[in-house]
Design an enzyme around this catalytic site. Structure first.
Site, short mmCIF file in Angstrom:
data_model
loop_
_atom_site.label_atom_id
_atom_site.label_comp_id
_atom_site.label_asym_id
_atom_site.label_seq_id
_atom_site.Cartn_x
_atom_site.Cartn_y
_atom_site.Cartn_z
CG LEU A 23 0.12 -3.36 13.37
CD1 LEU A 23 -1.14 -3.81 14.08
CD2 LEU A 23 -0.26 -2.44 12.21
CB ALA A 24 3.89 -7.54 14.45
CB VAL A 25 0.08 -9.52 10.80
CG1 VAL A 25 -0.71 -10.74 10.33
CG2 VAL A 25 -0.86 -8.31 10.97
CD GLU A 28 7.45 8.24 16.19
OE1 GLU A 28 7.38 7.20 16.86
OE2 GLU A 28 7.28 9.38 16.66
CG ASN A 82 7.36 -1.46 7.25
OD1 ASN A 82 6.76 -2.14 6.43
ND2 ASN A 82 7.33 -1.72 8.55
CE1 TYR A 116 -0.72 1.83 11.17
CE2 TYR A 116 1.48 1.54 10.26
CZ TYR A 116 0.55 1.30 11.26
OH TYR A 116 0.89 0.53 12.34
C1 COA Z 1 2.70 -4.30 8.00
C2 COA Z 1 1.84 -5.50 8.47
C3 COA Z 1 1.37 -5.20 9.88
C4 COA Z 1 0.62 -5.60 7.53
O1 COA Z 1 -0.22 -6.63 8.05
P1 COA Z 1 -1.21 -7.48 7.10
O2 COA Z 1 -2.20 -8.19 7.96
O3 COA Z 1 -0.41 -8.29 6.16
O4 COA Z 1 -1.94 -6.31 6.29
P2 COA Z 1 -3.39 -6.43 5.62
O5 COA Z 1 -3.55 -7.77 5.01
O6 COA Z 1 -4.42 -5.97 6.59
O7 COA Z 1 -3.23 -5.37 4.44
C5 COA Z 1 -4.02 -4.18 4.34
C6 COA Z 1 -3.45 -3.34 3.22
O8 COA Z 1 -2.12 -2.92 3.55
C7 COA Z 1 -1.30 -2.89 2.37
N1 COA Z 1 -0.25 -3.92 2.47
C8 COA Z 1 -0.13 -4.87 3.45
N2 COA Z 1 0.99 -5.60 3.22
C9 COA Z 1 1.56 -5.12 2.10
C10 COA Z 1 2.73 -5.46 1.36
N3 COA Z 1 3.54 -6.47 1.74
N4 COA Z 1 3.03 -4.73 0.26
C11 COA Z 1 2.26 -3.70 -0.14
N5 COA Z 1 1.10 -3.34 0.51
C12 COA Z 1 0.78 -4.03 1.61
C13 COA Z 1 -2.24 -3.21 1.21
O9 COA Z 1 -2.81 -1.98 0.76
C14 COA Z 1 -3.27 -4.07 1.91
O10 COA Z 1 -4.49 -4.13 1.24
P3 COA Z 1 -4.71 -5.26 0.07
O11 COA Z 1 -4.21 -6.58 0.63
O12 COA Z 1 -6.18 -5.23 -0.17
O13 COA Z 1 -3.88 -4.80 -1.09
C15 COA Z 1 2.63 -6.82 8.39
O14 COA Z 1 3.26 -6.92 7.14
C16 COA Z 1 3.68 -6.97 9.47
O15 COA Z 1 3.40 -7.47 10.57
N6 COA Z 1 4.94 -6.57 9.16
C17 COA Z 1 6.05 -6.68 10.14
C18 COA Z 1 5.91 -5.70 11.28
C19 COA Z 1 5.71 -4.28 10.80
O16 COA Z 1 6.34 -3.79 9.87
N7 COA Z 1 4.77 -3.56 11.49
C20 COA Z 1 4.43 -2.19 11.22
C21 COA Z 1 5.38 -1.27 11.90
S1 COA Z 1 4.68 0.33 12.14
#
Ligand code: COA
Length: 160
Positions: A83-85, A117, A122, A129
């Site tokens: 999963l990635a954004v 996993e 992270n 999650y």
């Molecule tokens: C992890 C990832 C997918 C989160 O995507 P995102 O779109 O930024 O997440 P969201 O905006 O939907 O966040 C939802 C909640 O997740 C948590 N969250 C997301 N990013 C966070 C951060 N950097 N630090 C702490 N909490 C975080 C928060 O609880 C957040 O809710 P809030 O913004 O209301 O506080 C993104 O950071 C990413 O692509 N990372 C690199 C790839 C990766 O690590 N993928 C997951 C591997 S399993």
């Protein structure tokens, strides 16, 4: 997902399932940006084409890829493999909305639980999650390479 699932009006983008025969370069590029051990486009396409379990969900906005979720559906379990954004689109709720759309789609097909996993370090992913109802149920020691690190095993046992 049968056709596109339009998200609510106040949110950006729409979620759809990638077809096995479409180019997956944008998803592969985002995976390369986000992970030290990415898959190739060919392996992503092979999995979609040759297996019954693999799915790739895309969150797109005007043709631009905001996020993807690569997963397997195995009987009543969803296995989230990647999963990635897009880096510039993080912390805008895209991962949460994408996962909620994935859960809605797979539970309609009989899935009841989800697992994945994640690297122990992270923090962002673990917070995401846990916020969605996942709990840590185990640890796989030295599961990842580059760098070597333990994996936390997360489960959500009651998606519905
Ligand atoms: C992890 C990832 C997918 C989160 O995507 P995102 O779109 O930024 O997440 P969201 O905006 O939907 O966040 C939802 C909640 O997740 C948590 N969250 C997301 N990013 C966070 C951060 N950097 N630090 C702490 N909490 C975080 C928060 O609880 C957040 O809710 P809030 O913004 O209301 O506080 C993104 O950071 C990413 O692509 N990372 C690199 C790839 C990766 O690590 N993928 C997951 C591997 S399993």
């Amino acid at each position: 997902m049968s056709g596109d699932a339009r998200l609510s009006a106040e949110t950006r983008g729409r979620v759809r399932r990638a077809r096995a025969d479409e180019p997956l370069d944008a998803a592969a590029a985002l995976q390369h940006q986000s992970f030290t051990n990415p898959w190739t486009v060919e392996s992503m396409q092979w999995e979609l084409r040759e297996t019954d379990v693999a799915r790739l969900y895309l969150l797109e906005d005007g043709g631009a890829l905001l996020a993807y979720c690569a997963c397997w559906v195995i009987f009543d379990e969803l296995h989230i493999n990647s999963l990635a954004v897009a880096p510039e689109a993080r912390r805008q709720g895209h991962a949460r909305r994408l996962l909620q759309a994935v859960f809605a789609d797979v539970t309609a097909g009989g899935v009841t639980g989800a697992t994945l996993e994640v690297r122990r370090s992270n923090v962002a992913a673990v917070a995401l999650y846990e916020r969605l109802g996942f709990r840590v149920e185990g640890v796989r020691i030295d599961y990842y390479q580059h760098p070597r690190e333990d994996a936390l095993v997360l489960w959500h046992r009651r998606l519905i």
